[in-house]
Scaffold this motif. Sequence first.
Motif, PDB file in Angstrom:
ATOM      1  N   GLN A 124       0.848  -1.190   0.000  1.00 19.98           N
ATOM      2  CA  GLN A 124       0.000   0.000   0.000  1.00 19.98           C
ATOM      3  C   GLN A 124       0.891   1.250   0.000  1.00 19.98           C
ATOM      4  O   GLN A 124       2.035   1.210   0.431  1.00 19.98           O
ATOM      5  CB  GLN A 124      -0.919  -0.020   1.221  1.00 19.98           C
ATOM      6  N   MET A 125       0.332   2.374  -0.467  1.00 21.32           N
ATOM      7  CA  MET A 125       1.157   3.561  -0.680  1.00 21.32           C
ATOM      8  C   MET A 125       1.459   4.343   0.605  1.00 21.32           C
ATOM      9  O   MET A 125       0.689   4.333   1.551  1.00 21.32           O
ATOM     10  CB  MET A 125       0.473   4.496  -1.687  1.00 21.32           C
ATOM     11  N   ASP A 126       2.565   5.053   0.556  1.00 23.71           N
ATOM     12  CA  ASP A 126       2.990   5.916   1.646  1.00 23.71           C
ATOM     13  C   ASP A 126       2.074   7.149   1.709  1.00 23.71           C
ATOM     14  O   ASP A 126       1.939   7.866   0.712  1.00 23.71           O
ATOM     15  CB  ASP A 126       4.442   6.345   1.345  1.00 23.71           C
ATOM     16  N   PRO A 127       1.453   7.397   2.872  1.00 18.99           N
ATOM     17  CA  PRO A 127       0.551   8.556   2.989  1.00 18.99           C
ATOM     18  C   PRO A 127       1.214   9.889   2.648  1.00 18.99           C
ATOM     19  O   PRO A 127       0.521  10.882   2.406  1.00 18.99           O
ATOM     20  CB  PRO A 127       0.129   8.529   4.464  1.00 18.99           C
ATOM     21  N   ALA A 128       2.521   9.916   2.598  1.00 20.03           N
ATOM     22  CA  ALA A 128       3.214  11.176   2.289  1.00 20.03           C
ATOM     23  C   ALA A 128       3.198  11.500   0.791  1.00 20.03           C
ATOM     24  O   ALA A 128       3.568  12.600   0.399  1.00 20.03           O
ATOM     25  CB  ALA A 128       4.661  11.089   2.775  1.00 20.03           C
TER      26      ALA A 128
END
Length: 329
Positions: free
Chosen positions: A225-229
């Motif tokens: 899953q992707m990095d929230p940043a």
Amino acid sequence: MDTLDIIQRPRRNRKNAVIRAFHRETQLSAENFIYPLFIHGGTGTEAIASMPGCFRLDKEALFKEVEGALEDGVRSVVLFPAIEEALKTPTGEEAGNPEGLVPQTIRDLRDRWPELVIVTDVALDPYNSDGHDGIVDTEGRILNDETIEVLVKQALTQADAGADIIAPSDMMDGRVGAIREGLDIAGFADVSILAYTAKYASKFYGPFRDALDSAPKSGDKKTYQMDPANAREALREAALDESEGADMMMVKPAGPYLDVISLLRESTTLPIAAYQVSGEYAMLKAACQNGWLEEKGVALESLLSIKRAGADIILTYYARQAARWLREG
Ligand code: PBG
């Protein structure tokens, strides 16, 4: 008092309800909603502590809920299964079992409501003894290509049972293309793919994992899953999903990622969906139950904002209730 020497008075365009309605830019409608429902193979209805108002439903309760949703104007549901522990394995074979809970439920719903739009989740976490969306090797790595083989089987099983839209939420690389190819070869060219394109490694999924008892047994989901940043990375995922044949693309969570919704909206002509996830719902519910926020107002405002940011489709646990509130006006 002297009047101010100003020509522009934006308030003139807000002076009454008719004038405000003239230029309202965003309309929220039950037609935008997909209603997520939790199902289980046992009997009865089980409450989900961190998601007041949501339940794990048996067949009878599911039928009641879907009937009510259709009456309220919500015409699409997405199914999430709680799978019994004994059926979970490291490779999640149960995901491709044609007699499994999801395919059976799809057939039941399809028989009863031919017009209902049924969306299904593709990922291994409800079926996998490790609680990950993909197969985990002995060193704790999530295996991409091996997982995709199982995901394609899962998608075919769902399509064969009568799903209208397959929604891969696993974030493996190349899964949209593999699922599209699998569906087309098997004669399911009309089955759509709603790709979870920008799905972030978010702490807002906590209540959902309680609902399905599907939290990872070890590690986290940050290698898929992707990095929230990151926002630019969402554009890369979107370009890939679109080229692999996605029909619609999703951003998830929704509320904390309105910028990403708007970015994708501007970069594609495909419909954009956004998922107001369990944690967003739980926050609103908790504050409203405490009397700190007014539920109808904040729930509708949160959904309107997701639409204003650029989402055409909203997956929300508030779908039924919001549809009723919208009808009340
Ligand atoms: C699993 C999946 C998750 C959600 C939808 N599909 C959880 C996760 O990725 O851990 C979350 C939905 C929600 O929080 O409401 N593939």
